[in-house]
Design an enzyme around this catalytic site. Structure first.
Site, PDB file in Angstrom:
ATOM      1  CB  SER A  93      -0.535   0.131   1.072  1.00 24.61           C
ATOM      2  OG  SER A  93      -0.512   0.479   2.014  1.00 24.61           O
ATOM      3  NE  ARG A 125      20.005 -12.102   7.228  1.00 20.06           N
ATOM      4  CZ  ARG A 125      18.489 -11.399   7.621  1.00 20.06           C
ATOM      5  NH1 ARG A 125      18.281 -10.695   7.019  1.00 20.06           N
ATOM      6  NH2 ARG A 125      18.227 -12.287   8.714  1.00 20.06           N
ATOM      7  CG  MET A 146       8.462  -7.358   6.041  1.00 19.73           C
ATOM      8  SD  MET A 146       8.348  -5.914   6.854  1.00 19.73           S
ATOM      9  CE  MET A 146       8.464  -6.934   8.116  1.00 19.73           C
ATOM     10  NE  ARG A 147      15.206 -11.957   5.303  1.00 16.49           N
ATOM     11  CZ  ARG A 147      15.237 -13.001   5.254  1.00 16.49           C
ATOM     12  NH1 ARG A 147      14.367 -13.154   5.578  1.00 16.49           N
ATOM     13  NH2 ARG A 147      16.132 -13.715   5.268  1.00 16.49           N
ATOM     14  CB  ILE A 148      17.940  -6.705   8.996  1.00 15.22           C
ATOM     15  CG1 ILE A 148      16.653  -6.860  10.107  1.00 15.22           C
ATOM     16  CG2 ILE A 148      19.017  -6.502   9.074  1.00 15.22           C
ATOM     17  CD1 ILE A 148      17.389  -7.172  11.119  1.00 15.22           C
ATOM     18  CG  LEU A 149      18.634  -4.354   3.433  1.00 18.13           C
ATOM     19  CD1 LEU A 149      17.959  -2.872   2.797  1.00 18.13           C
ATOM     20  CD2 LEU A 149      19.142  -5.467   2.086  1.00 18.13           C
ATOM     21  CG  ASN A 184      12.445   1.723   6.003  1.00 22.04           C
ATOM     22  OD1 ASN A 184      11.782   1.109   5.756  1.00 22.04           O
ATOM     23  ND2 ASN A 184      12.420   1.404   6.929  1.00 22.04           N
ATOM     24  CG  HIS A 244       9.958   1.948  11.115  1.00 22.15           C
ATOM     25  ND1 HIS A 244      10.818   0.430  11.705  1.00 22.15           N
ATOM     26  CD2 HIS A 244       9.788   1.843  12.966  1.00 22.15           C
ATOM     27  CE1 HIS A 244      10.169   0.162  12.772  1.00 22.15           C
ATOM     28  NE2 HIS A 244       9.884   1.312  13.839  1.00 22.15           N
ATOM     29  CB  THR A 299      22.554   3.759   8.246  1.00 22.35           C
ATOM     30  OG1 THR A 299      21.553   3.862   9.612  1.00 22.35           O
ATOM     31  CG2 THR A 299      22.606   5.470   7.981  1.00 22.35           C
TER      32      THR A 299
HETATM   33  N1  NHR Z   1      18.390  -2.996   6.685  1.00 19.26           N
HETATM   34  C1  NHR Z   1      19.784  -1.878   7.532  1.00 19.26           C
HETATM   35  N2  NHR Z   1      20.632  -1.862   7.742  1.00 19.26           N
HETATM   36  N3  NHR Z   1      19.272  -0.693   7.785  1.00 19.26           N
HETATM   37  C2  NHR Z   1      17.627  -0.313   8.014  1.00 19.26           C
HETATM   38  O1  NHR Z   1      17.117   0.711   8.661  1.00 19.26           O
HETATM   39  C3  NHR Z   1      16.983  -1.119   7.321  1.00 19.26           C
HETATM   40  C4  NHR Z   1      17.277  -2.388   6.964  1.00 19.26           C
HETATM   41  C5  NHR Z   1      15.898  -3.388   6.118  1.00 19.26           C
HETATM   42  C6  NHR Z   1      14.451  -3.517   6.370  1.00 19.26           C
HETATM   43  C7  NHR Z   1      12.825  -1.999   7.072  1.00 19.26           C
HETATM   44  C8  NHR Z   1      12.516  -2.329   8.636  1.00 19.26           C
HETATM   45  C9  NHR Z   1      11.738  -1.458   9.503  1.00 19.26           C
HETATM   46  O2  NHR Z   1      11.494  -0.659   9.328  1.00 19.26           O
HETATM   47  C10 NHR Z   1      14.142  -2.062   6.680  1.00 19.26           C
HETATM   48  C11 NHR Z   1      15.436  -1.050   7.967  1.00 19.26           C
HETATM   49  C12 NHR Z   1      12.607  -5.833   8.779  1.00 19.26           C
HETATM   50  C13 NHR Z   1      13.155  -6.072   9.946  1.00 19.26           C
HETATM   51  C14 NHR Z   1      13.913  -8.293  10.182  1.00 19.26           C
HETATM   52  O3  NHR Z   1      13.219  -7.784  11.306  1.00 19.26           O
HETATM   53  C15 NHR Z   1      13.545  -5.041  11.004  1.00 19.26           C
HETATM   54  C16 NHR Z   1      13.537  -3.933  10.078  1.00 19.26           C
HETATM   55  C17 NHR Z   1      12.962  -4.233   8.888  1.00 19.26           C
HETATM   56  C18 NHR Z   1      12.632  -5.021   8.704  1.00 19.26           C
HETATM   57  N4  NHR Z   1      13.073  -8.960   9.651  1.00 19.26           N
HETATM   58  C19 NHR Z   1      13.403  -9.974   9.800  1.00 19.26           C
HETATM   59  C20 NHR Z   1      14.898  -9.936   9.063  1.00 19.26           C
HETATM   60  O4  NHR Z   1      15.391 -11.483   9.618  1.00 19.26           O
HETATM   61  C21 NHR Z   1      12.854 -10.935   9.148  1.00 19.26           C
HETATM   62  C22 NHR Z   1      11.036 -10.684   9.239  1.00 19.26           C
HETATM   63  C23 NHR Z   1      10.393 -11.642   8.036  1.00 19.26           C
HETATM   64  O5  NHR Z   1      10.921 -12.129   6.949  1.00 19.26           O
HETATM   65  O6  NHR Z   1       9.220 -11.458   8.578  1.00 19.26           O
HETATM   66  O7  NHR Z   1      15.649  -9.965   8.349  1.00 19.26           O
HETATM   67  O8  NHR Z   1      11.685  -1.485  10.622  1.00 19.26           O
HETATM   68  C1  GAR Z   2       3.970  -0.798   6.505  1.00 20.33           C
HETATM   69  O1  GAR Z   2       2.840  -0.019   7.915  1.00 20.33           O
HETATM   70  C2  GAR Z   2       5.039  -0.793   6.625  1.00 20.33           C
HETATM   71  O2  GAR Z   2       5.278   1.005   7.262  1.00 20.33           O
HETATM   72  C3  GAR Z   2       5.600  -1.900   7.639  1.00 20.33           C
HETATM   73  O3  GAR Z   2       4.563  -2.632   7.037  1.00 20.33           O
HETATM   74  C4  GAR Z   2       3.514  -2.761   6.323  1.00 20.33           C
HETATM   75  C5  GAR Z   2       3.837  -2.344   5.235  1.00 20.33           C
HETATM   76  O4  GAR Z   2       2.582  -2.168   4.495  1.00 20.33           O
HETATM   77  N1  GAR Z   2       7.096  -1.816   7.688  1.00 20.33           N
HETATM   78  C6  GAR Z   2       7.597  -2.470   8.662  1.00 20.33           C
HETATM   79  O5  GAR Z   2       7.319  -2.804   9.495  1.00 20.33           O
HETATM   80  C7  GAR Z   2       9.110  -2.706   7.910  1.00 20.33           C
HETATM   81  N2  GAR Z   2       9.461  -3.529   9.548  1.00 20.33           N
HETATM   82  P1  GAR Z   2       2.208  -2.067   2.597  1.00 20.33           P
HETATM   83  O6  GAR Z   2       2.696  -3.214   2.425  1.00 20.33           O
HETATM   84  O7  GAR Z   2       0.779  -2.355   2.451  1.00 20.33           O
HETATM   85  O8  GAR Z   2       3.047  -0.828   2.418  1.00 20.33           O
END
Ligand code: NHR
Ligand code: GAR
Length: 210
Positions: free
Chosen positions: A13, A61, A86-89, A103, A105, A137
């Site tokens: 969305s 990863r 949803m994957r940490i980079l 991003n 959040h 970052t």
């Molecule tokens: N990567 C970095 N290095 N820095 C950020 O600020 C990031 C990022 C990757 C994604 C989005 C995010 C958020 O907005 C984001 C910001 C996934 C996880 C997580 O724990 C945490 C934060 C965010 C996205 N993911 C699990 C993992 O092991 C998997 C969860 C799943 O697949 O459902 O990667 O908060």
């Molecule tokens: C949104 O609320 C976004 O902020 C959040 O997931 C939803 C995605 O909705 N992101 C995270 O939680 C990242 N960790 P969308 O796919 O409809 O945009």
């Protein structure tokens, strides 16, 4: 014209809000790490190129990040937008797109980084919750903040009802932040982001009550 790429994992969305905002740039591709992401269907219908880089197809990863980086790079983006990704980079990925990756959040950072943000807000009894657009970052959810929006937390909120109130604000502030970036108005100064633009700065805070 500047190019941007959107990376999603699911519903999309926020991606939809970005694609319909008439941004001063061209969306070169929508990339998803999940083949079943609903957002891919919408993007394809809008005539945007869609690509899947399935994290399950890679041994670790680092291999996934390398494949994702190569795919992003192929589109030569000026801006990379994580939208419900949803994957940490890895630090290597983040460094490659440093200063040009945003991003959204779903919390008022630095409160509640990571996952389950709406449940965390309710558990902690905060009266205000919201969303944050920040530069990405290597450390999760700690990059320079571009814009935030706040919403009230109501006594009878569930994580779902609170998420819906926050999501409406996400759809408003993410296109705004992307527009500022594409217009060249954002300047990062340490953890602070300065905005250079003519005219008044639109309110970054809104309380949709009443
Ligand atoms: N990567 C970095 N290095 N820095 C950020 O600020 C990031 C990022 C990757 C994604 C989005 C995010 C958020 O907005 C984001 C910001 C996934 C996880 C997580 O724990 C945490 C934060 C965010 C996205 N993911 C699990 C993992 O092991 C998997 C969860 C799943 O697949 O459902 O990667 O908060
Ligand atoms: C949104 O609320 C976004 O902020 C959040 O997931 C939803 C995605 O909705 N992101 C995270 O939680 C990242 N960790 P969308 O796919 O409809 O945009």
């Amino acid at each position: 014209m500047k190019n941007y790429v959107i990376i999603i994992s699911g519903r999309g969305s926020n991606m939809e809000a970005l694609l319909t905002a008439n941004l001063p740039g061209r969306c070169a591709a929508v990339i998803s790490n999940r083949p079943a992401a609903a957002g891919l269907v919408y993007a394809a219908r809008q005539g945007v190129a869609t690509v899947v880089v399935d994290h399950k197809a890679y041994p670790d990863r680092a291999a996934f990040d390398a494949a994702l980086a190569a795919e992003v790079e192929r589109h030569q983006p000026d801006l990379v937008l994580l939208a419900g990704f949803m994957r940490i980079l890895s630090p290597a990925f983040v460094r490659r797109f440093a200063g040009r990756m945003l991003n959204i959040h779903p919390s008022l950072l630095p409160a509640f980084p990571g996952l389950r943000t709406h449940a965390q807000a309710l558990e902690n009894g905060v009266r205000l919750h919201g969303c944050t657009v920040h530069f990405v970052t290597p450390d999760l959810d700690t990059g320079p903040i571009v814009i935030q929006a706040a919403v009230p937390v109501l006594d009878d909120d569930t994580p779902e009802s609170l998420a819906a109130r926050v999501l409406a604000e996400e759809h408003r502030i993410y296109p705004q932040a992307a527009r500022w970036f594409l217009e060249g108005c954002l300047h990062v100064d340490g953890l602070c982001v300065r905005l250079s633009r003519p005219g008044p700065i639109p309110a970054a805070l809104s309380f949709p009550v009443g």
